[in-house]
Scaffold this motif. Structure first.
Motif, PDB file in Angstrom:
ATOM      1  N   TRP A  38      -5.667   0.198  10.748  1.00 46.54           N
ATOM      2  CA  TRP A  38      -6.740  -0.080   9.809  1.00 46.54           C
ATOM      3  C   TRP A  38      -6.655  -1.412   9.062  1.00 46.54           C
ATOM      4  CZ3 TRP A  38     -11.511   1.042   9.557  1.00 46.54           C
ATOM      5  CH2 TRP A  38     -12.234   0.837   8.383  1.00 46.54           C
ATOM      6  N   ASP A  42      -6.787   4.311  13.919  1.00 43.59           N
ATOM      7  CA  ASP A  42      -7.659   4.698  12.798  1.00 43.59           C
ATOM      8  C   ASP A  42      -9.119   4.656  13.261  1.00 43.59           C
ATOM      9  OD1 ASP A  42      -8.898   4.557   9.965  1.00 43.59           O
ATOM     10  OD2 ASP A  42      -6.780   4.670   9.462  1.00 43.59           O
ATOM     11  N   ASP A  43     -10.030   4.573  12.324  1.00 45.31           N
ATOM     12  CA  ASP A  43     -11.472   4.638  12.605  1.00 45.31           C
ATOM     13  C   ASP A  43     -11.902   3.543  13.598  1.00 45.31           C
ATOM     14  OD1 ASP A  43     -13.952   5.727  12.247  1.00 45.31           O
ATOM     15  OD2 ASP A  43     -14.102   5.259  10.117  1.00 45.31           O
ATOM     16  N   TYR A  73      -7.805   9.577  14.660  1.00 41.91           N
ATOM     17  CA  TYR A  73      -8.479   9.679  13.365  1.00 41.91           C
ATOM     18  C   TYR A  73      -9.815  10.398  13.504  1.00 41.91           C
ATOM     19  CZ  TYR A  73     -11.449   7.821   9.574  1.00 41.91           C
ATOM     20  OH  TYR A  73     -12.333   7.690   8.528  1.00 41.91           O
ATOM     21  N   CYS A  85     -15.820   7.451   7.739  1.00 38.75           N
ATOM     22  CA  CYS A  85     -16.089   6.466   6.679  1.00 38.75           C
ATOM     23  C   CYS A  85     -16.789   5.234   7.231  1.00 38.75           C
ATOM     24  CB  CYS A  85     -14.773   6.062   5.995  1.00 38.75           C
ATOM     25  SG  CYS A  85     -13.990   7.431   5.145  1.00 38.75           S
ATOM     26  N   LYS A 110      -5.099  11.875  11.572  1.00 37.91           N
ATOM     27  CA  LYS A 110      -5.475  11.507  10.193  1.00 37.91           C
ATOM     28  C   LYS A 110      -6.903  11.999   9.998  1.00 37.91           C
ATOM     29  CE  LYS A 110      -6.390   7.370   7.347  1.00 37.91           C
ATOM     30  NZ  LYS A 110      -6.114   5.909   7.222  1.00 37.91           N
ATOM     31  N   ASP A 126     -10.042  12.287   7.522  1.00 37.87           N
ATOM     32  CA  ASP A 126     -10.615  11.629   6.354  1.00 37.87           C
ATOM     33  C   ASP A 126     -11.676  12.518   5.694  1.00 37.87           C
ATOM     34  OD1 ASP A 126     -10.861   9.485   4.607  1.00 37.87           O
ATOM     35  OD2 ASP A 126     -10.946   8.005   6.221  1.00 37.87           O
ATOM     36  N   TRP A 135      -7.839  11.024  -0.596  1.00 34.74           N
ATOM     37  CA  TRP A 135      -7.574   9.980  -1.601  1.00 34.74           C
ATOM     38  C   TRP A 135      -7.111  10.514  -2.953  1.00 34.74           C
ATOM     39  CZ3 TRP A 135     -12.981  10.443  -0.182  1.00 34.74           C
ATOM     40  CH2 TRP A 135     -13.214  10.005   1.118  1.00 34.74           C
ATOM     41  N   ARG A 139      -2.733  11.901   1.380  1.00 37.24           N
ATOM     42  CA  ARG A 139      -2.921  10.689   0.589  1.00 37.24           C
ATOM     43  C   ARG A 139      -3.066  11.073  -0.875  1.00 37.24           C
ATOM     44  NH1 ARG A 139      -5.687   6.387   3.056  1.00 37.24           N
ATOM     45  NH2 ARG A 139      -6.346   5.913   0.942  1.00 37.24           N
ATOM     46  N   ASP A 141      -7.591   3.659  -1.182  1.00 40.86           N
ATOM     47  CA  ASP A 141      -7.018   2.761  -0.166  1.00 40.86           C
ATOM     48  C   ASP A 141      -6.244   1.611  -0.800  1.00 40.86           C
ATOM     49  OD1 ASP A 141      -8.491   4.412   1.414  1.00 40.86           O
ATOM     50  OD2 ASP A 141      -9.721   2.828   2.301  1.00 40.86           O
TER      51      ASP A 141
HETATM   52  C1  GLA Z   1     -11.007   5.551   4.489  1.00 41.08           C
HETATM   53  C2  GLA Z   1      -9.498   5.777   4.546  1.00 41.08           C
HETATM   54  C3  GLA Z   1      -8.852   4.546   5.153  1.00 41.08           C
HETATM   55  C4  GLA Z   1      -9.404   4.316   6.555  1.00 41.08           C
HETATM   56  C5  GLA Z   1     -10.926   4.186   6.504  1.00 41.08           C
HETATM   57  C6  GLA Z   1     -11.537   4.188   7.895  1.00 41.08           C
HETATM   58  O1  GLA Z   1     -11.325   4.529   3.608  1.00 41.08           O
HETATM   59  O2  GLA Z   1      -8.988   6.044   3.284  1.00 41.08           O
HETATM   60  O3  GLA Z   1      -7.446   4.707   5.190  1.00 41.08           O
HETATM   61  O4  GLA Z   1      -9.017   5.363   7.389  1.00 41.08           O
HETATM   62  O5  GLA Z   1     -11.513   5.251   5.779  1.00 41.08           O
HETATM   63  O6  GLA Z   1     -12.939   4.074   7.880  1.00 41.08           O
END
Ligand code: GLA
Length: 402
Positions: A37, A72-73, A113, A121, A147, A149, A185, A203, A207
């Motif tokens: 990410w 990740d995304d 992810y 996200c 992961k 989200d 978060w 988490r 971020d």
């Molecule tokens: C959120 C997560 C990040 C990342 C982005 C991906 O903001 O907290 O760590 O995975 O999404 O879009």
């Protein structure tokens, strides 16, 4: 056994009523690895992953314990006619299963992810109402870590618990050991429920941005905002259940990308080294996010400090306890499996400061050798240390019981 019937009934009830199986064995130590990410945002592809796997192996990171690559995304290409999730075929032409095989051949596990809503996200296809199907797909690709989200999902905690539990159960039912990383978060205090919901880590904050500290009123959290939340949560961590204060930003130096936008201006090497020290003593997942193919020597020395990593990966799985957190100092103390301890002292202020520490005053009985894990040398004497600590520097000591 005296009451086998009771045990069977309990297991039956637990299965029927959706109580997740104990998943804590999946991550007995804080996971270590690299995540796409911060460096790439959603602009990812299979050659980046292969290259990172190559350099993680050749550069000694795998040997040092960094054993995951997390996609990740941005990998998703929607769903096929049977609603199976598929990877974006232009970014991942060989498919995720082939990529997993490649990464596994290097001794690295592969993470992926998704999100507990219809969209992630960054706006890609996500897993709400497809939990079983997606978990099976991930298992069929030989994925080792998810992961998960929470963008586009309702704010309340009750829904979060339900959605995370549902995916954890789906992962268990897939039959493959897949570590579950909860990413909401910290807003719903996941340290109170995420392990019960089947998470191995959660988490604790927003971020991380590539900066030491946010200016008053500025959006986005730096190392200090994160530490101020995460350091007080030590009692919730333990083997298989970790507070996750987000990725290491070590070596990013203000590079463009998600952690560099919104005021992520980069840190000094002293500050990056502090992040490593603090993440190690907080038993945090150590997930690098810099360009591992182009690291300078200082970044390499920080990420590959085996003595610091040993503190992080200690089998007892304690998160260092906060002894002091005032205007100028943060002091964390972590007891280790073999009777040693680790001590971190951060000078939060903007100027070098002299200080001294007596181990007896910290409640440590007996005699210790004080080893500075950045100097790789013994320091201090008679169970006492005194010296100067630079602005934003963290001293990390192993207190070796004599
Ligand atoms: C959120 C997560 C990040 C990342 C982005 C991906 O903001 O907290 O760590 O995975 O999404 O879009």
């Amino acid at each position: 056994m005296k009451y086998p019937f009771l045990l069977v009934s309990f297991l039956f009830a637990a299965t029927i009523f959706g109580q997740p199986a104990d998943r804590t064995r999946l991550a007995p130590l804080p996971p270590m690895g690299w995540m796409t990410w911060n460096l790439c945002g959603d602009n990812i592809n299979e050659s980046i992953i292969r290259k990172m796997a190559d350099v993680m192996e050749s550069g000694g990171m795998v040997a040092a314990g960094y054993r995951y690559i997390m996609i990740d995304d941005g990998w998703q290409g929607g769903r096929d006619k049977k609603n199976n999730m598929v990877a974006d075929s232009s970014r991942f032409p060989s498919g995720i299963k082939a990529l997993a095989a490649y990464v596994h051949s290097k001794g690295i596990k592969l993470g992926i992810y998704s999100d507990a809503a219809p969209l992630t996200c960054a706006g890609y296809t996500a897993s709400l109402n497809f939990e079983e199907q997606d978990a099976k797909t991930f298992a069929s690709w030989d994925i080792d870590y998810l992961k998960y989200d929470y963008c586009h999902a309702p704010e309340d905690s009750a829904t979060a618990k339900i959605r995370y539990t549902k995916m954890a159960n789906a992962l268990t039912a897939s039959g493959r050991d897949i570590v579950f990383g909860i990413c909401e978060w910290g807003g719903r205090q996941p340290w109170n429920w995420a392990a019960t919901a089947g998470g191995s880590l959660w988490r604790t904050t927003g971020d991380v941005r590539d900066k030491w500290q946010a200016k008053p009123g500025e959006y986005g959290v730096g190392i200090m905002e994160i530490v101020n939340i995460n350091a007080g949560l030590s009692r919730f961590a333990g083997p298989g259940r970790w507070n996750d204060p987000d990725m290491l930003i070590v070596g990013l130096y203000g590079a463009k990308g998600p952690s560099g936008d919104l005021g992520g201006i980069g840190c000094t090497d002293t500050e990056y080294q502090s992040q490593m020290s603090l993440w190690c003593i907080m038993a945090s997942p150590l997930i690098a996010s810099n360009d591992l193919a182009n690291m300078n020597e200082i970044t390499r020395r920080i990420l590959l400090n085996r003595e610091a990593i040993d503190i992080n990966q200690d089998a007892a799985g304690h998160q260092g306890e906060q002894i002091l957190n005032d205007e100028n100092w943060l002091v964390l103390l972590k007891t280790l499996q073999n009777g040693d301890a680790a001590l971190a002292i951060l000078n939060k202020s903007g100027a070098a400061r002299d200080t001294s520490v007596s181990l007896a005053a910290l409640g440590l009985k007996g005699n210790y050798t004080i080893r500075d894990l950045w100097l790789h040398a013994s320091v201090g004497k008679n169970n006492k240390w005194k010296g100067s600590i630079q602005a934003h520097e963290t001293k990390l000591f192993r207190l070796i019981k004599k």
